[in-house]
Write a protein that holds these residues in place. Structure first.
Motif, PDB file in Angstrom:
ATOM      1  N   LEU A   8      14.409 -18.492 -10.865  1.00 46.58           N
ATOM      2  CA  LEU A   8      14.142 -17.458 -11.619  1.00 46.58           C
ATOM      3  C   LEU A   8      15.608 -17.567 -12.430  1.00 46.58           C
ATOM      4  CD1 LEU A   8      12.811 -14.728  -9.574  1.00 46.58           C
ATOM      5  CD2 LEU A   8      11.994 -15.285 -11.747  1.00 46.58           C
ATOM      6  N   LYS A  27      14.634  -8.745 -16.213  1.00 46.29           N
ATOM      7  CA  LYS A  27      14.653  -8.121 -15.070  1.00 46.29           C
ATOM      8  C   LYS A  27      15.638  -9.020 -14.072  1.00 46.29           C
ATOM      9  CE  LYS A  27      10.848  -5.107 -14.451  1.00 46.29           C
ATOM     10  NZ  LYS A  27       9.723  -4.850 -13.678  1.00 46.29           N
ATOM     11  N   LEU A  29       2.018  -3.154  -2.770  1.00 49.42           N
ATOM     12  CA  LEU A  29       1.651  -4.214  -1.693  1.00 49.42           C
ATOM     13  C   LEU A  29       1.948  -3.758  -0.232  1.00 49.42           C
ATOM     14  CD1 LEU A  29       1.773  -8.012  -2.898  1.00 49.42           C
ATOM     15  CD2 LEU A  29      -0.150  -6.912  -1.516  1.00 49.42           C
ATOM     16  N   VAL A  51       9.453 -12.328   5.440  1.00 54.11           N
ATOM     17  CA  VAL A  51       8.729 -11.343   4.708  1.00 54.11           C
ATOM     18  C   VAL A  51       7.772 -12.394   3.982  1.00 54.11           C
ATOM     19  CG1 VAL A  51       8.647  -9.716   2.850  1.00 54.11           C
ATOM     20  CG2 VAL A  51      10.237  -9.751   4.813  1.00 54.11           C
ATOM     21  N   ILE A  52       6.596 -12.799   4.468  1.00 49.94           N
ATOM     22  CA  ILE A  52       5.832 -13.720   3.996  1.00 49.94           C
ATOM     23  C   ILE A  52       6.159 -15.142   3.642  1.00 49.94           C
ATOM     24  CG2 ILE A  52       4.283 -14.027   1.939  1.00 49.94           C
ATOM     25  CD1 ILE A  52       4.004 -11.226   1.686  1.00 49.94           C
ATOM     26  N   MET A  56      -2.902  -0.062   5.928  1.00 48.37           N
ATOM     27  CA  MET A  56      -3.764  -0.629   6.701  1.00 48.37           C
ATOM     28  C   MET A  56      -3.733  -0.586   8.125  1.00 48.37           C
ATOM     29  SD  MET A  56      -4.635  -4.905   6.003  1.00 48.37           S
ATOM     30  CE  MET A  56      -3.262  -5.411   6.923  1.00 48.37           C
ATOM     31  N   MET A  81       0.023 -11.184  -8.075  1.00 52.48           N
ATOM     32  CA  MET A  81       1.518 -10.969  -8.553  1.00 52.48           C
ATOM     33  C   MET A  81       2.263 -12.218  -9.064  1.00 52.48           C
ATOM     34  SD  MET A  81       4.095  -8.966  -6.028  1.00 52.48           S
ATOM     35  CE  MET A  81       4.504 -10.365  -4.743  1.00 52.48           C
ATOM     36  N   MET A  85      -0.872 -19.397   3.298  1.00 55.47           N
ATOM     37  CA  MET A  85      -0.876 -17.963   3.694  1.00 55.47           C
ATOM     38  C   MET A  85      -1.950 -17.141   2.879  1.00 55.47           C
ATOM     39  SD  MET A  85       1.144 -14.895   2.124  1.00 55.47           S
ATOM     40  CE  MET A  85      -0.416 -14.135   2.001  1.00 55.47           C
ATOM     41  N   GLU A 126      12.130 -18.423  -0.498  1.00 57.14           N
ATOM     42  CA  GLU A 126      12.598 -17.442  -1.175  1.00 57.14           C
ATOM     43  C   GLU A 126      13.784 -17.930  -2.247  1.00 57.14           C
ATOM     44  OE1 GLU A 126      12.226 -13.973   2.197  1.00 57.14           O
ATOM     45  OE2 GLU A 126      14.281 -14.426   1.543  1.00 57.14           O
ATOM     46  N   PHE A 174      10.062 -12.474 -16.731  1.00 56.11           N
ATOM     47  CA  PHE A 174      11.073 -12.024 -15.708  1.00 56.11           C
ATOM     48  C   PHE A 174      12.617 -12.216 -16.078  1.00 56.11           C
ATOM     49  CE2 PHE A 174       7.615 -13.504 -12.421  1.00 56.11           C
ATOM     50  CZ  PHE A 174       7.153 -12.514 -12.484  1.00 56.11           C
ATOM     51  N   ILE A 187       3.503 -12.902   7.129  1.00 60.53           N
ATOM     52  CA  ILE A 187       4.142 -11.592   7.437  1.00 60.53           C
ATOM     53  C   ILE A 187       4.654 -11.215   9.141  1.00 60.53           C
ATOM     54  CG2 ILE A 187       3.684  -9.108   7.425  1.00 60.53           C
ATOM     55  CD1 ILE A 187       1.732  -9.392   5.185  1.00 60.53           C
ATOM     56  N   TRP A 225      -7.116  -6.566   3.981  1.00 63.59           N
ATOM     57  CA  TRP A 225      -6.220  -7.791   3.952  1.00 63.59           C
ATOM     58  C   TRP A 225      -6.878  -8.659   2.797  1.00 63.59           C
ATOM     59  CZ3 TRP A 225      -1.687  -9.764   4.450  1.00 63.59           C
ATOM     60  CH2 TRP A 225      -1.374 -11.010   4.690  1.00 63.59           C
ATOM     61  N   MET A 283       4.485 -21.787   8.471  1.00 63.94           N
ATOM     62  CA  MET A 283       4.793 -20.390   7.815  1.00 63.94           C
ATOM     63  C   MET A 283       4.209 -19.316   8.528  1.00 63.94           C
ATOM     64  SD  MET A 283       3.747 -19.214   3.980  1.00 63.94           S
ATOM     65  CE  MET A 283       2.271 -19.807   4.623  1.00 63.94           C
ATOM     66  N   MET A 308      12.418 -19.416  -5.172  1.00 62.13           N
ATOM     67  CA  MET A 308      12.260 -18.635  -6.298  1.00 62.13           C
ATOM     68  C   MET A 308      13.400 -18.153  -7.058  1.00 62.13           C
ATOM     69  SD  MET A 308       8.783 -16.714  -4.742  1.00 62.13           S
ATOM     70  CE  MET A 308       9.249 -16.202  -3.145  1.00 62.13           C
ATOM     71  N   GLU A 320      -7.933  -7.885  -0.140  1.00 61.14           N
ATOM     72  CA  GLU A 320      -7.606  -7.224  -1.122  1.00 61.14           C
ATOM     73  C   GLU A 320      -5.890  -7.693  -1.392  1.00 61.14           C
ATOM     74  OE1 GLU A 320      -7.954  -2.985  -1.900  1.00 61.14           O
ATOM     75  OE2 GLU A 320      -9.857  -2.935  -0.450  1.00 61.14           O
ATOM     76  N   LEU A 321      -5.213  -7.436  -0.225  1.00 62.10           N
ATOM     77  CA  LEU A 321      -3.962  -7.742  -0.217  1.00 62.10           C
ATOM     78  C   LEU A 321      -3.446  -9.156  -0.740  1.00 62.10           C
ATOM     79  CD1 LEU A 321      -2.683  -5.748   2.961  1.00 62.10           C
ATOM     80  CD2 LEU A 321      -1.390  -6.241   0.735  1.00 62.10           C
ATOM     81  N   LEU A 345       5.748 -18.307 -10.438  1.00 58.21           N
ATOM     82  CA  LEU A 345       6.255 -18.202  -8.982  1.00 58.21           C
ATOM     83  C   LEU A 345       5.410 -18.958  -8.134  1.00 58.21           C
ATOM     84  CD1 LEU A 345       7.794 -14.647  -8.938  1.00 58.21           C
ATOM     85  CD2 LEU A 345       8.942 -16.813  -9.013  1.00 58.21           C
ATOM     86  N   LEU A 402      -4.103  -9.373  -4.262  1.00 59.99           N
ATOM     87  CA  LEU A 402      -3.138  -8.838  -4.920  1.00 59.99           C
ATOM     88  C   LEU A 402      -1.708  -9.443  -4.991  1.00 59.99           C
ATOM     89  CD1 LEU A 402      -3.257  -5.986  -6.109  1.00 59.99           C
ATOM     90  CD2 LEU A 402      -1.828  -5.113  -4.574  1.00 59.99           C
ATOM     91  N   ALA A 403      -1.442 -10.240  -3.736  1.00 58.40           N
ATOM     92  CA  ALA A 403      -0.021 -11.043  -3.780  1.00 58.40           C
ATOM     93  C   ALA A 403      -0.343 -11.975  -4.528  1.00 58.40           C
ATOM     94  CB  ALA A 403       0.190 -11.293  -2.412  1.00 58.40           C
ATOM     95  N   LEU A 415      10.945 -11.685  -2.557  1.00 58.98           N
ATOM     96  CA  LEU A 415      11.799 -12.747  -3.097  1.00 58.98           C
ATOM     97  C   LEU A 415      13.149 -13.010  -2.262  1.00 58.98           C
ATOM     98  CD1 LEU A 415      11.354 -12.196  -7.079  1.00 58.98           C
ATOM     99  CD2 LEU A 415      10.012 -13.395  -5.459  1.00 58.98           C
TER     100      LEU A 415
END
Ligand code: SF4
Ligand code: SF4
Lengths: 143, 143
Positions: free
Chosen positions: B17, B135, A116, B3-4, A123, B123, B90, B10, B132, A4, B113, A1, B13, B115-116, B78, B119-120, A96
């Motif tokens: 949802l 939304k 984020l 993207v991650i 950063m 989330m 990750m 993706e 969710f 980023i 990183w 994986m 998820m 912190e990031l 999620l 946070l992720a 997502l």
DNA sequence: TAAATTTCAGATAAAACAATCCGATTAAAA
DNA sequence: TTTTAATCGGATTGTTTTATCTGAAATTTA
């Protein structure tokens, strides 16, 4: 994986950090970079070639040739490397994978993800390579 | 560029949802999910199969069959989907791709990183699928 | 000039990821 | 019981990413 960034981009950032840490010693051979970072030599070579085209690093051919930063490390940021290799698209996309990113129809994690991305962008933008020198040297020793 | 998370994750998820948003209507056919999310049908089908094995969704075969959540949306997060598909690796890796992640030899962006990632992780962990719902419904309309 | 050493450039190979295909199975309805 | 409509499971194909190979060009030293 992927975390980023692509491998290409990761190696690119590592190599550029390496060059910043060894800046005083003139050009560095790809062999040395690849050996100490433990990344595939031919691959990092290709990446440095493309960063040369982007104007971030400079190359010197022939015997005693190698790579060096093209500019002073105080004006190069990691985001410049990212922009040159992976592009900045990720700072404009959704975790997502939803399309149609509009503030009026936010995807479920819109707000946090927005924070984020900004944090990640800062950063890589706020500090220049010279600020990373000592930490890079320490890190490289343990690889 | 990723993207991650992988496409698989993706889509996973998104599908989950979707199921949470349509939970009241019993099982949903893959065709419907794929059509409204505009993602490859066979692919999302495979993903839902694997999420069935993980116990997150349930499947009903045969005519009038389809997929539904295996548990109440108030207990699914999620991060559970991420853990089932991409794994949590990750949240334990470096953006710059350096190995040997130890606090005593931090890579240049270690602190931010860290912190990031937290946070992720939060989330994807703090809210359950039921939060969710609205939304997601809004988002789906605009795809 | 010749030898050595390095980047450069293009082709190719290998691996990972994304997507598709198809036959089997299951279950509801006619 | 037969038909219909769905998932299931395995194989396969396609695409992108990652990595390697090879030969040419450049540059320094002998
Ligand atoms: S809704 Fe938010 S997270 Fe989703 S794509 Fe738009 S900005 Fe990104
Ligand atoms: S040094 Fe920090 S950012 Fe780098 S791998 Fe370790 S924890 Fe991750």
């Amino acid at each position: 994986m992927t975390v980023i960034f692509s491998k290409k981009c990761e190696y690119g950032m590592q190599a550029v950090l390496y060059l910043a840490a060894h800046q005083t010693e003139g050009v560095t051979r790809v062999d040395d970079i690849a050996a100490t970072l433990k990344v595939p030599k031919e691959f990092v070579s290709k990446i440095l070639q493309s960063l040369t085209a982007s104007g971030i690093v400079a190359s010197k051919k022939g015997k005693f040739g190698g790579f060096a930063l093209a500019k002073d490390p105080s004006v190069i940021r990691l985001i410049d490397v990212v922009a040159a290799i992976d592009g900045l698209e990720m700072f404009d996309s959704c975790v997502l994978g939803f399309p149609n990113c509009t503030p009026d129809t936010p995807c479920p994690v819109h707000d946090t993800w927005g924070e984020l991305r900004t944090l990640a962008y800062n950063m890589l933008t706020e500090e220049t390579l010279d600020k990373f020198k000592q930490k890079t040297i320490n890190k490289i020793k343990t690889i």
